[in-house]
Structure formats: structure tokens, C-alpha cells
Enzyme design. Structure first.
Site, PDB file in Angstrom:
ATOM      1  N   ASP A   1       0.888  -1.167   0.000  1.00 38.57           N
ATOM      2  CA  ASP A   1       0.000   0.000   0.000  1.00 38.57           C
ATOM      3  C   ASP A   1       0.921   1.210   0.000  1.00 38.57           C
ATOM      4  O   ASP A   1       1.643   1.447   0.963  1.00 38.57           O
ATOM      5  CB  ASP A   1      -0.859  -0.050   1.276  1.00 38.57           C
ATOM      6  CG  ASP A   1      -1.711   1.196   1.478  1.00 38.57           C
ATOM      7  OD1 ASP A   1      -1.521   2.194   0.744  1.00 38.57           O
ATOM      8  OD2 ASP A   1      -2.563   1.168   2.380  1.00 38.57           O
TER       9      ASP A   1
ATOM     10  N   TYR B   1       2.684  -6.546  20.077  1.00 33.94           N
ATOM     11  CA  TYR B   1       3.015  -7.056  18.747  1.00 33.94           C
ATOM     12  C   TYR B   1       2.022  -6.533  17.723  1.00 33.94           C
ATOM     13  O   TYR B   1       0.824  -6.690  17.885  1.00 33.94           O
ATOM     14  CB  TYR B   1       3.009  -8.588  18.738  1.00 33.94           C
ATOM     15  CG  TYR B   1       4.226  -9.160  19.384  1.00 33.94           C
ATOM     16  CD1 TYR B   1       5.426  -9.220  18.677  1.00 33.94           C
ATOM     17  CD2 TYR B   1       4.203  -9.602  20.693  1.00 33.94           C
ATOM     18  CE1 TYR B   1       6.566  -9.731  19.263  1.00 33.94           C
ATOM     19  CE2 TYR B   1       5.336 -10.113  21.292  1.00 33.94           C
ATOM     20  CZ  TYR B   1       6.520 -10.175  20.573  1.00 33.94           C
ATOM     21  OH  TYR B   1       7.647 -10.672  21.151  1.00 33.94           O
TER      22      TYR B   1
ATOM     23  N   LYS C   1      -0.403  -5.949  11.166  1.00 34.37           N
ATOM     24  CA  LYS C   1      -1.441  -6.382  10.236  1.00 34.37           C
ATOM     25  C   LYS C   1      -0.992  -5.952   8.867  1.00 34.37           C
ATOM     26  O   LYS C   1      -0.643  -4.821   8.643  1.00 34.37           O
ATOM     27  CB  LYS C   1      -2.770  -5.711  10.585  1.00 34.37           C
ATOM     28  CG  LYS C   1      -3.567  -6.570  11.509  1.00 34.37           C
ATOM     29  CD  LYS C   1      -4.898  -5.943  11.803  1.00 34.37           C
ATOM     30  CE  LYS C   1      -5.247  -6.225  13.229  1.00 34.37           C
ATOM     31  NZ  LYS C   1      -4.437  -5.447  14.168  1.00 34.37           N
TER      32      LYS C   1
END
Ligand code: 13P
Ligand code: 13P
Ligand code: MG
Ligand code: MG
Length: 373
Positions: free
Chosen positions: A13, A227, A230
């Protein structure tokens, strides 16, 4: 032995148009222009799912080839320049640490690659998802390669009956383990049923040892004591002749299971299978979606694509996904619409805790004091 061909799917992206919903056509054109001039590739196809650009490429240089990865990085960098010029949202989101897009940055481009000796007919499906995480493929990959209620070939095809080996990654401790289906499935499900941490990386045919599927998992980043990572994932699946039939692979997406991602990467939502042209997530930046392009490989040439979910037979899956969308949205800021505290990409918890520090009364302390008096 015949010639080996590598299929590399690399995605990033590098700027959303509009918001996080889609990719501007100028970026797609830029990527196509750069790849068409490359002497490294046999063939390529550029597409997008939501705000992610996907480079689907074939070559003879093998997996983890520095030149191929560098070229993909350069394409994404050039697309970032276009995105900056157009002031697209989060330009360079998955490449640059300093491109603030309001959420925790991706960890660099996602990559799924497999090297194959082309069979007489080499059918491959490329799945690409937006607004979710790598573990999103655990459920459908299990259905495809281990569940006879999805894949009848496991029962009646002599070339599939021996089952498949699953390489599972622990994304937090950066470990891997191989499970054999069917005999290890109860053990394996202990792990892959927790897709935020354990992710199916590769699947192998147990008769031939050949690669059957690969997904773009990557290790999670420890940030601010949590953590995070994504990253809208891709997955390649070989089909037919000892592998799941195309229809068996696609059937695994007919039930829109819940995945993590969606708005601000902090919600659960149904993974909706859609045609590529419908991969523009706008409702609460979702719901999460998956597209699938099918190809026949011919000496590395990508014959295709066919837009596999562009089929009214998936309308009921989409309707079900929208029904689940309505239900989950009504929960608003409550779990399980909202992700558990340690899985959200965004949080105000530290600030709010700091502000309210003095208003919290420690009941354990009070109790021990009163009991000692
Ligand atoms: P294969 O035996 O080539 O996998 O074909 C099976 C099939 O396509 C049934 O749908
Ligand atoms: P992407 O991961 O697709 O960029 O979406 C991020 C987000 O915050 C959507 O609300
Ligand atoms: Mg985005
Ligand atoms: Mg995305």
C-alpha cells in the site's frame, strides 16, 4: 527435469485513493510501465485489492531473488512519488517509516513466491485480501487442504488421499513447525485457530513433496510493548491434478469467516469474496475483502486472468457477509467487533490510564489494609 518457473506476488500500500479505499489509476499505470520494460520477467499482471497494489510476476530467478525484490521495491518507490504528487492518503505507507497515515505502519511489502516445474497444465489461483492480516487465510487453507466437507478430492482422488503437510509459523517467536494432515489436525488446530499469532505459511503435497500453496506471512513487530503488523495478505494456490480443484479452493471462501482488520486495523469483520472491481472497501473501511485471479501458466506466461469471485454463485456469501457486517457494527466499540486490547493497531489506553491514574483505587491494597487492622 523441466524448466522451473517462479511465480512472485509482491504487494504494498503506497497511498490510498480515496482514504484507504482504492488505488489511483496513475499508480497502476506507473507500475505496468516499469514492469513492461524489465528484462528479468517472463510475464506480469498488475492489479489492486482495495488500497493495495499487487505485482503478479513470473521469472526464472527463483524465490527470494534480490533483483526481483529490488525491482518490486523500485516500482513501489516510483508509485509512492506519484502518490505524493497526488497527495494520496498515507503515501508510502508500507515503505517509509516517516509517512504518517494515522495508524501503525506496515512492515514493508508483502511477498508470496513459489517455484514450480510446470505440469502439463499448471492452474494457479492468486488470492489477495485487503483490511485484514496474514492469518486470515488459515481458515480457508485448512478447508481447502484438510477438510473433506469442503474438498471432496481428499476422499475420492487417489492423488490427494495421502493428505498435505502444513508449515505453520509462530509470528511472535519466529519459529516454524510442520504438521501432517490428516493425522495431526487436532494438534494443528490448537495453533492455526489463533490466526493473530500462528499463520499457515506453506502447504506441500505429501506424495510428491511439491509446493501446493504459499501465503505472505511475516513476523510481527514488537512496538510499544505490543506485537503489531497487520498486513493485507496474498496467497498462491496450485489447483487440479493432485491439488484441490479450482472449485474446491474457491468453495473455502463461500463462508465469510471473521478476520481481524477492518476500520483502523482494530476490528473483527467477515471476509467478503468479491470481484476485483468491487474491491473498494468503503463501509467503515470494509468489510474486509478478498479477490481471486486465476491463471494458467504456459512456459511462465500468465494466461489470464479470470476474475474468479465475479460469479453470482458467491452472491449469497456476500449477502451473508453484509448481514454479519450489520450485526458486528451494532456492537460499536465493544468486543468482539472491536479487537481485544493487545491486538488493536490504535489505542488510547496509555494516555487514558495516565489521566485516570489517581482515580483508580487499588482494591487489593484496601483489602489487605483492612484485614490487618
Ligand atoms: P483433476 O483430476 O484434474 O484435479 O480434475 C478434477 C476436477 O476438476 C473436478 O472438478
Ligand atoms: P489499510 O491497512 O488497508 O491501509 O487500512 C488501514 C486502516 O486504518 C483502515 O481503516
Ligand atoms: Mg491504506
Ligand atoms: Mg490495504
Amino acid at each position: 527435469m523441466g524448466k522451473k518457473v517462479t511465480l512472485s506476488v509482491i504487494k504494498a500500500d503506497v497511498g490510498g485513493y480515496v482514504g484507504h479505499s482504492s488505488v489511483h489509476p496513475e499508480l497502476i499505470e506507473k507500475a505496468k510501465g516499469l514492469l513492461s520494460g524489465s528484462p528479468l520477467l517472463i510475464d506480469f499482471h498488475v492489479t489492486h485489492v482495495g488500497d493495495d497494489i499487487n505485482l503478479i510476476m513470473t521469472h526464472e530467478l527463483g524465490r527470494n531473488n534480490g533483483e526481483i525484490h529490488q525491482m518490486a521495491w523500485d516500482v513501489f518507490t516510483a508509485c509512492t512519488d506519484v502518490a505524493k504528487k497526488l497527495k494520496l492518503y498515507g503515501a508510502g505507507q508500507d515503505l517509509l517509516a516517516d509517512a504518517f497515515s494515522g495508524n501503525i505502519k506496515g512492515l514493508g511489502p508483502g511477498i508470496a513466491e513459489m517455484e514450480v516445474e510446470e505440469r502439463k497444465s499448471e492452474t494457479v489461483l492468486v488470492f489477495m485480501a485487503d483490511k485484514t492480516e496474514p492469518g486470515a487465510y488459515n481458515f480457508p487453507l485448512y478447508k481447502m487442504f484438510a477438510d473433506p466437507f469442503n474438498t471432496i478430492g481428499l476422499v475420492i482422488d487417489p492423488n490427494m488421499h495421502m493428505g498435505f503437510n502444513f508449515e505453520v509459523r509462530d509470528l511472535i517467536e519466529n519459529k516454524k513447525i510442520v504438521f501432517s494432515a490428516p493425522e495431526d489436525i487436532y494438534d494443528m488446530l490448537v495453533f492455526i485457530g489463533a490466526p493473530g499469532r500462528f499463520s499457515i505459511k506453506r502447504i506441500f503435497h505429501r506424495g510428491t513433496g511439491e509446493i501446493a500453496a504459499v501465503s505472505s506471512t511475516q513476523r510481527l513487530n514488537l512496538m510499544a510493548g505490543r506485537y503489531i503488523g497487520k498486513d493485507d495478505p496474498v496467497c498462491i494456490v496450485r489447483c487440479q491434478s493432485g491439488y484441490p480443484a479450482v472449485g474446491e479452493a474457491l468453495e473455502a471462501f463461500a463462508f465469510p469467516h471473521l478476520v481481524a482488520g477492518w476500520m483502523r486495523g482494530s476490528h473483527h469483520g467477515p471476509l467478503m469474496p468479491v470481484a476485483q472491481r468491487e474491491s473498494r472497501p468503503t463501509r467503515f473501511d470494509g468489510p474486509p475483502r478478498v479477490i481471486c485471479l486465476g491463471f494458467q501458466l504456459a512456459e511462465g506466461r500468465l494466461v489470464g486472468p479470470q476474475d474468479m469471485f465475479d460469479d453470482p454463485a458467491f452472491d449469497t456469501a456476500r449477502a451473508k457477509a453484509l448481514e454479519i457486517t450489520d450485526y458486528m457494527r451494532r456492537l460499536g466499540p465493544f468486543e468482539p467487533q472491536r479487537l481485544p486490547l493487545d491486538e488493536m493497531e490504535y489505542t488510547t489506553m496509555p494516555q487514558v490510564m495516565k489521566k485516570l491514574k489517581d482515580r483508580f483505587i487499588d482494591l487489593r491494597e484496601k483489602k489487605s489494609k483492612s484485614s490487618s487492622t
